[in-house]
Design a protein around this motif. Structure first.
Motif, PDB file in Angstrom:
ATOM      1  N   ASP A 159       0.828  -1.210   0.000  1.00  0.00           N
ATOM      2  CA  ASP A 159       0.000   0.000   0.000  1.00  0.00           C
ATOM      3  C   ASP A 159       0.868   1.268   0.000  1.00  0.00           C
ATOM      4  O   ASP A 159       0.590   2.229  -0.712  1.00  0.00           O
ATOM      5  CB  ASP A 159      -0.936   0.017   1.217  1.00  0.00           C
ATOM      6  CG  ASP A 159      -2.060  -1.007   1.079  1.00  0.00           C
ATOM      7  OD1 ASP A 159      -2.228  -1.565  -0.029  1.00  0.00           O
ATOM      8  OD2 ASP A 159      -2.761  -1.250   2.083  1.00  0.00           O
ATOM      9  N   PHE A 162       2.338   1.692  -3.372  1.00  0.00           N
ATOM     10  CA  PHE A 162       1.319   2.185  -4.294  1.00  0.00           C
ATOM     11  C   PHE A 162       1.094   3.683  -4.096  1.00  0.00           C
ATOM     12  O   PHE A 162       1.014   4.451  -5.069  1.00  0.00           O
ATOM     13  CB  PHE A 162       0.001   1.423  -4.110  1.00  0.00           C
ATOM     14  CG  PHE A 162      -1.137   2.031  -4.884  1.00  0.00           C
ATOM     15  CD1 PHE A 162      -1.248   1.804  -6.247  1.00  0.00           C
ATOM     16  CD2 PHE A 162      -2.063   2.860  -4.273  1.00  0.00           C
ATOM     17  CE1 PHE A 162      -2.269   2.389  -6.987  1.00  0.00           C
ATOM     18  CE2 PHE A 162      -3.083   3.449  -4.993  1.00  0.00           C
ATOM     19  CZ  PHE A 162      -3.185   3.217  -6.361  1.00  0.00           C
ATOM     20  N   ALA A 165       3.752   5.441  -5.713  1.00  0.00           N
ATOM     21  CA  ALA A 165       3.715   5.255  -7.161  1.00  0.00           C
ATOM     22  C   ALA A 165       2.579   6.020  -7.820  1.00  0.00           C
ATOM     23  O   ALA A 165       2.505   6.102  -9.047  1.00  0.00           O
ATOM     24  CB  ALA A 165       3.587   3.761  -7.486  1.00  0.00           C
ATOM     25  N   ALA A 166       1.670   6.568  -7.010  1.00  0.00           N
ATOM     26  CA  ALA A 166       0.530   7.299  -7.568  1.00  0.00           C
ATOM     27  C   ALA A 166       0.942   8.631  -8.192  1.00  0.00           C
ATOM     28  O   ALA A 166       0.125   9.301  -8.828  1.00  0.00           O
ATOM     29  CB  ALA A 166      -0.523   7.517  -6.487  1.00  0.00           C
ATOM     30  N   CYS A 167       2.216   9.037  -8.013  1.00  0.00           N
ATOM     31  CA  CYS A 167       2.716  10.289  -8.602  1.00  0.00           C
ATOM     32  C   CYS A 167       2.439  10.311 -10.106  1.00  0.00           C
ATOM     33  O   CYS A 167       2.663   9.320 -10.799  1.00  0.00           O
ATOM     34  CB  CYS A 167       4.221  10.382  -8.355  1.00  0.00           C
ATOM     35  SG  CYS A 167       5.035  11.671  -9.321  1.00  0.00           S
ATOM     36  N   ILE A 168       1.933  11.442 -10.605  1.00  0.00           N
ATOM     37  CA  ILE A 168       1.619  11.540 -12.034  1.00  0.00           C
ATOM     38  C   ILE A 168       2.672  12.329 -12.812  1.00  0.00           C
ATOM     39  O   ILE A 168       2.510  12.587 -14.003  1.00  0.00           O
ATOM     40  CB  ILE A 168       0.217  12.160 -12.263  1.00  0.00           C
ATOM     41  CG1 ILE A 168       0.102  13.539 -11.616  1.00  0.00           C
ATOM     42  CG2 ILE A 168      -0.872  11.214 -11.749  1.00  0.00           C
ATOM     43  CD1 ILE A 168      -1.192  14.272 -11.939  1.00  0.00           C
ATOM     44  N   GLN A 192       8.914   4.080  -3.762  1.00  0.00           N
ATOM     45  CA  GLN A 192       8.137   2.960  -4.296  1.00  0.00           C
ATOM     46  C   GLN A 192       9.032   1.731  -4.434  1.00  0.00           C
ATOM     47  O   GLN A 192       8.676   0.640  -3.993  1.00  0.00           O
ATOM     48  CB  GLN A 192       7.551   3.321  -5.673  1.00  0.00           C
ATOM     49  CG  GLN A 192       6.800   2.164  -6.328  1.00  0.00           C
ATOM     50  CD  GLN A 192       6.708   2.281  -7.845  1.00  0.00           C
ATOM     51  OE1 GLN A 192       6.876   3.366  -8.414  1.00  0.00           O
ATOM     52  NE2 GLN A 192       6.438   1.175  -8.512  1.00  0.00           N
ATOM     53  N   LEU A 193      10.194   1.930  -5.026  1.00  0.00           N
ATOM     54  CA  LEU A 193      11.054   0.777  -5.314  1.00  0.00           C
ATOM     55  C   LEU A 193      11.819   0.310  -4.071  1.00  0.00           C
ATOM     56  O   LEU A 193      12.112  -0.868  -3.927  1.00  0.00           O
ATOM     57  CB  LEU A 193      11.993   1.103  -6.476  1.00  0.00           C
ATOM     58  CG  LEU A 193      11.241   1.373  -7.797  1.00  0.00           C
ATOM     59  CD1 LEU A 193      12.209   1.782  -8.900  1.00  0.00           C
ATOM     60  CD2 LEU A 193      10.420   0.167  -8.245  1.00  0.00           C
TER      61      LEU A 193
END
Lengths: 258, 662
Positions: A159, A162, A165-168, A192-193
């Motif tokens: 979570d 995620f 990782a939600a960065c746009i 994220q990684l």
């Protein structure tokens, strides 16, 4: 037809016009009337551009694509704030019901040394792509993977990964920062990684390379003002920056490049 | 019926289960040293383009990638919400490669190729493995395993997801693989470039003409092969869930250079989108199909009921999908759900101010989840309020971003009131005709993902677009392109001074200049909206012979008027979004005509193609397998004049039946 009940607004718009990267720019004033409160901010620009074309003038160039808040292409600096007055939304998801009748709205492009203006409100964000190229990946060629459920990942870690990782990749964080720092963007990918076992193998080299590339692109340093987090349309947390700083410090002490 | 001699699908011999395995093991290879001198141009950077480009570069080919956006990460795959299918059978609910294959063929209303679809089902599993290895953060259970959910047209849970942002996470995975190759110098990235023509030399695709959208300069690029992964053409309707820039231009230029266009009239109208709110509307927003897992669709039983949804008692609601299709209920496929919504609204039962909407209601399932949570947390006799609060949290975790988006756009809170939804154009099953290798009938020119016609027949099942895009890019093209390129190892790079390049560039230049010089009175959007209205009214959810004939003549008038009276401001040698749009709309106008021609030719109803003349007494689509079990592949003779070639569809493994979800 919307539940909000449609109303219309009269507005004064002051918009940044700049022919190209080298030209000087200036604010141009436009009057708009009868703007529906159900319109999105970009649809208001569509109306203005249609008017400019009809009047034989040049329309305003701006970046946009998905118009549903996920592609990260739209990028307007509205009344001194990236993506405007509402928290947690991109420019395309900002609706005119967030403004008042008679209001003056000032619209500028992202302003940062690392994001040169292309034209009017469009800027060049290719620096972000180069940062990802420097390490924002897991080195796994197609076909090398083992069964997906062989890697167990605690739900909380998944979570958190995620959420990072939600960065746009819109660049609002850079536009909001008085230093023009890209720390929130870079740290979101590093986090994220780093949170996932798949990313741990290369974690040390990754953070050093990505931060190195970020500096090379001309982004400023982070002074922890938190403006990036406040303006991020996807709610990317400052915790990511703290995590990246930790990763960076330990990597710079322990990573030996062979 | 026999297939046209101009179409060879090149489907390998052997049993269905063995075709791909055998093919993959016997396909010609290119040795690593030769790969280094073979160049591949990939146009488009969505799931199909980015995954293909990354994989080809990893294999050693020289790759160039083109996208019109400012970064490859913006491609519209990013907006896919609900999930991606794979035949993993992790839920132990009876899933298998065969079942995924069967569901996809049936979902497509028996208008897709068996061999292609079976291959898709076979590689689906590897896609999930690959994405997880890249660090794609899929939803997980507390034990650390991957989570699944259901989608329409299936009775198993085979959909993998990352909240309502699955497309975003998968695309960022493919994008990171692509950027890794860019960093290594194996891929040259050309962002803010638009392909405006394909260069064909001696019958083979050998390059493209691209416009640098910042400087306006036209560029010539050579490639031993050209891969088009340029998405679908839903924006022909003006209003759709596609991104503003999504367009048909690359595929259309290929079509004009000889590539056949397959099943152009097969369009997917997605049942759950936010309704149109006014004339200013520039695009429509999807509410993921995954919401139908937990949302129940209904309208009032009384026509013209003006009460608020919460004031209408349970017994006065018509859950029409559950009523008409008890076996699949709210999870019927998209074409069926869309038509059912239209039927109710046309009959006067629609809700909201425009009466063109139905309710998607989460209240019942929110309470059900709340009760489960209360029990998990050992709460005895929880209040209704507490149950609602707990249920709300569960729903928020599953669909939070979708609920937020709905609220942003409509100003209403879907946690308190049911959503109002209506069908909207979402996806195009049609596209460039390709053979088993994903090559068009023009040698060396490939089409991947939504840009080809191949896997979804007349209707695509939910969560299958992401699967197909990544299957094509990661696991199909990297093998099949070897079949062609192994024959090209002696072809030296062709100079871009070659007359074919010079001529193609001159033609592109001429067209741009022509558009700029019209200096008419009407904007590009004016024409786009006019075209969109005709397409939606006459070639949308319901089509008829009369309507289509009228549409064709109207579209021709629009085309004529466009080339006489469009006003495109600015010049060709600068960043000029209006000029880009003008070129795309000009192509949409030509495509719109072909879609109507195709719809007129197909005297049956199947999947998303519903001809009013061909329906059962209950209003279900009436297929004509005897006469229309073929792929329509259209060859352009000149603008407004096409020749139809038919590829017969043979079903050797599936028994064709009337499609029933009852």
């Amino acid at each position: 037809m919307s539940g909000s009940g449609e109303k219309t607004l009269n507005l004064t718009l002051k918009v940044w016009r700049q022919k190209n990267a080298k030209a000087a720019g200036n604010l141009e004033t436009h009057q708009l009337s009868g703007i529906s409160t159900d319109m999105s901010f970009l649809e208001m620009f569509d109306v203005l551009n249609e008017k400019l074309i009809t009047d034989g003038k040049e329309p305003i160039a701006f970046d946009h694509d998905c118009r549903e808040g996920i592609c990260g292409m739209c990028s307007m600096y509205i009344n001194g704030r990236p993506h405007g007055p509402k928290q947690g939304v991109t420019t395309c998801q900002l609706h005119m019901r967030s403004f008042n009748d008679g209001e003056t709205i000032v619209v500028e492009p992202w302003r940062s040394a690392a994001f040169p203006v292309v034209k009017d409100l469009a800027v060049d964000r290719s620096a972000f792509d180069r940062i990802i190229s420097s390490g924002g990946f897991v080195s796994v060629n197609t076909g090398n993977a083992k069964d997906a459920n062989n890697i167990l990942i605690p739900k909380d870690d998944a979570d958190d990964a995620f959420n990072a990782a939600a960065c746009i990749g819109c660049g609002a964080c850079v536009a909001a920062c008085k230093n023009g720092s890209a720390m929130l963007f870079v740290s979101a990918k590093v986090s994220q990684l780093a949170l996932l076992p798949q990313g741990k193998v290369e974690a040390k080299g990754r953070v050093l390379n990505m931060v190195g590339q970020m500096d090379e692109e001309g982004f400023g340093a982070c002074t922890n003002t938190g403006a990036c987090e406040a303006e991020c349309p996807k709610g990317i947390s400052l915790e990511n920056i703290a995590r990246m700083n930790r990763e960076y410090l330990s990597s710079s002490l322990t990573y030996v490049k062979k | 019926m026999a297939s046209s001699s101009k179409l060879n699908a090149k489907i390998p011999e052997g049993t269905l289960e063995n075709k791909w395995t055998k093919y993959r093991s016997t396909v010609h290879l290119v040795n690593p040293a030769n790969k280094r001198s073979l160049e591949v141009l990939v146009v488009g950077s969505g799931l199909a383009g980015a995954s293909a480009a990354a994989s080809l570069a990893e294999m050693g080919y020289k790759v160039k990638v083109f996208c019109f956006q400012d970064s490859p990460r913006r491609a519209h795959s990013i907006a896919a919400q609900g999930g991606i299918n794979a035949a993993k059978n992790y839920q132990n609910d009876g899933d298998s490669v065969y079942r995924l294959f069967y569901d996809t063929i049936k979902g497509g209303d028996y208008r897709a190729r068996e061999a292609n679809v079976h291959r898709l089902a076979e590689v689906s599993s590897s896609i999930i493995d690959q994405c997880v290895a890249q660090g794609v953060p899929f939803a997980r259970e507390y034990g650390g395993l991957l989570s699944n959910r259901s989608f329409g047209g299936t009775q198993v849970q085979r959909t993998f997801y990352a909240a309502g942002q699955t497309g975003q996470q998968l695309l960022l995975g493919a994008y990171s693989a692509l950027q890794r190759q860019v960093g290594m110098g194996a891929v040259k990235l050309c962002a803010r470039h638009e392909m405006l023509d394909v260069v064909v030399i001696d019958g083979k695709a050998r390059g493209i003409i691209a416009r640098d959208l910042i400087t306006g300069k036209l560029e010539r690029h050579f490639g031993h092969a050209v891969v088009l992964a340029t998405g679908g053409y839903g924006n022909v309707f003006f209003l759709s869930t596609n991104a503003m820039g999504s367009n048909v231009t690359a595929a259309w230029k290929a079509h004009k250079k000889g590539a056949f266009f397959g099943n152009p009239c097969f369009t997917q109208i997605h049942p759950t989108c936010i309704p149109v709110s006014g004339d200013h509307q520039s695009k429509l927003t999807l509410m993921s199909e995954s919401l139908r897992n937990d949302g129940r669709i209904w309208v009032p039983k009384k026509a013209g009921d003006t009460r608020k949804p919460n004031e209408i008692p349970e017994e006065e609601r018509d859950y029409y999908l559950e009523r008409r299709y008890p076996a699949f209920g709210n999870l019927v496929p998209r074409d069926v759900a869309s038509r059912a919504a239209k039927e109710r609204c046309d009959a006067g039962f629609g809700v909201g101010a425009s009466k063109l909407a139905v309710y998607l209601d989460f209240a019942a399932n929110m309470m059900r989840y709340g009760t489960i949570e209360a029990s998990k947390q050992n709460l005895h006799n929880p209040s209704q309020e507490k149950i609602k609060e707990l249920g709300r949290d569960v729903v928020k975790e599953k669909y939070g971003n979708l609920f937020d988006m709905y609220k942003q756009i409509t100003g209403e809170d879907p946690y308190e009131l049911p959503m109002r939804i209506y069908p909207a154009v979402h996806y195009t099953m049609g596209g460039l005709w390709v053979d088993y290798n994903l090559m068009t009938n023009v040698e060396g020119m490939y089409a991947l993902g939504e840009a080809n016609f191949s896997d979804h027949g007349a209707n695509r099942l939910g969560a299958s677009a992401l699967m197909q895009g990544l299957a094509d890019g990661y696991f199909v093209l990297p093998y099949t392109i070897g079949e062609y390129l192994s024959e090209e190892i002696r072809t030296k790079a062709i100079s871009t001074d070659h007359e074919a390049f010079v001529k193609a560039e001159a033609e592109v230049n001429e067209r741009l200049t022509k558009m700029l010089n019209i200096k008419g009175t009407k904007s590009v959007d004016f024409f786009h909206k006019a075209l969109g209205k005709i397409m939606w009214d006459k070639c949308g959810m319901a089509r008829s012979e009369e309507g289509l004939k009228w549409a064709i003549s109207e579209i021709r008038k629009i085309r004529e008027e466009f080339w006489k009276d469009v006003r495109v401001p600015g010049t060709a040698d600068e960043f000029n979004p209006e000029l880009e749009k003008a070129g795309r709309v000009a192509d949409f106008i030509e495509l719109g005509e072909l879609m109507c021609v195709d719809a007129l030719t197909r005297n049956e109803s199947c999947g998303g193609h519903f001809r009013e003349e061909f329906q059962t007494e209950e209003g279900e689509a009436l297929r004509d397998d005897e006469n229309y079990s073929f792929v329509s592949a259209w060859e352009m003779k000149e603008v407004g004049n096409w020749e139809l070639h038919k590829e017969e569809l043979k079903y050797e493994n599936i028994k064709i039946a009337a499609r029933s979800y009852k």
